[in-house]
Write a protein that holds these residues in place. Structure first.
Motif, short mmCIF file in Angstrom:
data_model
loop_
_atom_site.label_atom_id
_atom_site.label_comp_id
_atom_site.label_asym_id
_atom_site.label_seq_id
_atom_site.Cartn_x
_atom_site.Cartn_y
_atom_site.Cartn_z
N LEU A 93 0.97 -1.22 0.07
CA LEU A 93 0.12 0.00 -0.01
C LEU A 93 0.76 1.22 0.07
CD1 LEU A 93 -2.80 1.41 0.28
CD2 LEU A 93 -2.47 1.08 2.73
N VAL A 94 1.97 1.22 1.00
CA VAL A 94 2.86 2.61 0.93
C VAL A 94 3.54 2.85 -0.29
CG1 VAL A 94 2.69 2.43 3.62
CG2 VAL A 94 4.67 1.66 2.27
N GLU A 95 3.81 1.48 -0.85
CA GLU A 95 4.65 1.68 -2.03
C GLU A 95 3.96 1.99 -3.41
OE1 GLU A 95 8.35 -1.46 -1.23
OE2 GLU A 95 6.58 -2.09 -2.50
N SER A 96 2.52 2.10 -3.30
CA SER A 96 1.67 2.38 -4.56
C SER A 96 1.85 3.79 -4.84
CB SER A 96 0.25 2.03 -4.06
OG SER A 96 -0.48 2.57 -5.13
N THR A 97 1.71 4.32 -6.13
CA THR A 97 1.85 5.49 -6.61
C THR A 97 0.71 6.05 -6.84
OG1 THR A 97 2.18 4.75 -8.82
CG2 THR A 97 4.17 5.15 -7.60
N ARG A 98 -0.50 5.28 -6.76
CA ARG A 98 -1.94 5.64 -7.13
C ARG A 98 -2.47 6.77 -5.86
NH1 ARG A 98 -5.73 1.45 -6.54
NH2 ARG A 98 -7.16 2.66 -7.14
N PRO A 99 -2.99 7.89 -6.14
CA PRO A 99 -3.18 8.84 -5.38
C PRO A 99 -4.19 8.33 -4.08
CG PRO A 99 -3.18 9.96 -7.56
CD PRO A 99 -3.15 8.44 -7.55
N VAL A 100 -5.33 7.50 -4.57
CA VAL A 100 -5.98 6.97 -3.60
C VAL A 100 -5.38 6.20 -2.45
CG1 VAL A 100 -6.82 5.03 -4.94
CG2 VAL A 100 -8.32 6.12 -3.08
N ASP A 101 -4.38 5.42 -3.04
CA ASP A 101 -3.84 4.42 -2.11
C ASP A 101 -2.59 5.31 -1.33
OD1 ASP A 101 -4.75 2.47 -3.19
OD2 ASP A 101 -3.24 1.74 -4.58
N ARG A 102 -2.16 6.49 -1.73
CA ARG A 102 -1.37 7.40 -1.03
C ARG A 102 -2.04 7.76 0.38
NH1 ARG A 102 3.40 6.56 0.10
NH2 ARG A 102 2.73 7.23 2.03
N GLN A 103 -3.29 8.22 0.07
CA GLN A 103 -4.18 8.72 1.13
C GLN A 103 -4.37 7.58 2.09
OE1 GLN A 103 -7.93 10.22 -0.55
NE2 GLN A 103 -6.76 11.90 -1.77
N GLN A 104 -4.78 6.53 1.84
CA GLN A 104 -4.88 5.48 2.81
C GLN A 104 -3.46 5.19 3.61
OE1 GLN A 104 -7.59 4.22 3.68
NE2 GLN A 104 -8.98 5.28 1.89
N ALA A 105 -2.60 5.15 2.82
CA ALA A 105 -1.09 4.79 3.14
C ALA A 105 -0.89 5.91 4.55
CB ALA A 105 -0.11 4.84 2.28
#
Length: 327
Positions: A27-39
């Motif tokens: 999750l924290v390695e994801s570059t998707r903006p929505v994942d960044r918020q969750q991370a």
């Protein structure tokens, strides 16, 4: 992932669930903006559980045997009931962007142990031998209850020093190649080392390893130690035979005793956190600038002028930044 799912993941992670830890790092390695918020939300939830591990950075010349060394040291720690997490940063494939080497294939016994966790991550475009989100992954491992964390970098290079800015102690692992090896290693990384280890001190290489260690001890007399009140030890070891590994851990424990008595570890981590904050600010501003449609429209023309030599790069950069600031 909604708030309830984030809370559930945080709860599973802090109970030591290895699958939850793997999902959290993804999750924290994801570059998707929505994942960044969750991370970000996940990291905020687990922050109270972080800070309890010994953070070790490891770099070394190609062929020095970093993975074999980690497996030998890791086995030594697991025999002493410690919990070990290894964050191994591998070179990235230019085609897929994924990790090329994959340390789970090089640390077989550790990867099967219930108290060990190995996570290979691609370096991507990040400089310094570490991945962009290695710091976040380190915090997640601490929140999961691992008391020793080793960050293994890609390998010695000119920018291979970022790991020292996120760990408590920096270990430099070298092969017994004597003077030629000494000349080939960048002075900067030697200056940052808190311990220097000459690996492969076995068989026909044992004498050369001792000779190389003596050369490094002599070289260190000309350098200022990276850590105040600490004399950098230089020793030999054999990851294959296991010799010298217990001495390595004894020196690591001594380091933490010396710095712990002076609260130096806490001060170092505080300074690293501030540095991390500003690194993220720089990265976020750069990403926001590139994402702005008006600014993005100017980039091709400015790049063309810089490429042809008609415009200095500094002028082009100032044009982009000033335009972004005015908006």
């Amino acid at each position: 992932m909604n708030d309830a799912a984030t809370e559930s993941l945080a709860n599973s992670l802090t109970t030591g669930d290895r699958r939850a830890l793997a999902r959290a790092i993804t999750l924290v390695e994801s570059t998707r903006p929505v994942d960044r918020q969750q991370a970000d939300a996940l990291l905020e939830r687990v922050m109270p559980k972080t800070g309890g591990a010994r953070r070790l950075g490891l770099s070394g010349s190609p062929g020095a045997g970093k993975s074999t060394f980690i497996e030998a040291l890791g086995s030594h720690l697991l025999d002493r009931d410690r919990k070990l997490a290894v964050l191994a940063v591998d070179p990235s494939s230019k085609i897929s962007g994924g990790s090329i080497l994959g340390d789970k294939t090089r640390m077989e016994s550790l990867s099967r142990h219930p108290r060990a966790f190995i996570r290979p991550s691609p370096a991507g475009t990040s400089l310094g031998g570490v991945a962009r989100r290695t710091r976040e992954a380190l915090l997640l491992c601490e929140a999961a209850g691992f008391d020793t964390i080793i960050v293994e970098t890609v390998g010695v290079g000119q920018s291979e020093t970022a790991v020292s800015a996120m760990t408590d102690m920096f270990l430099l692992l070298l092969a017994p190649a004597g003077g030629d090896e000494l000349q080939g290693i960048k002075r900067g990384i030697v200056e940052l080392a808190d311990m220097i280890l000459v690996n492969k001190a076995d068989g026909d290489m044992a004498t050369e390893a001792t000779h190389a260690a003596n050369e490094y001890r002599a070289a260190l007399r000309l350098l200022r130690p990276a850590t105040a009140n600490w004399t950098v030890p230089v020793s030999t070891c054999s990851s294959i035979e296991g010799t010298g590994i217990s001495d390595v851990w004894e020196n690591i424990e001594k380091f933490f005793r010396v710095l712990g008595d002076e609260n130096a570890i806490a001060l170092r981590r505080a300074a690293q956190a501030i540095d991390w904050m500003w690194t993220e600010v720089d990265a976020m501003l750069g990403a926001a600038l590139r994402a702005d449609p008006d600014i993005a429209a100017k980039i091709p023309d400015l790049e063309s002028q810089v490429r042809s030599g008609d415009l200095p790069a500094t002028v082009a950069a100032r044009t982009l930044v000033s335009g972004f600031i005015r908006k």
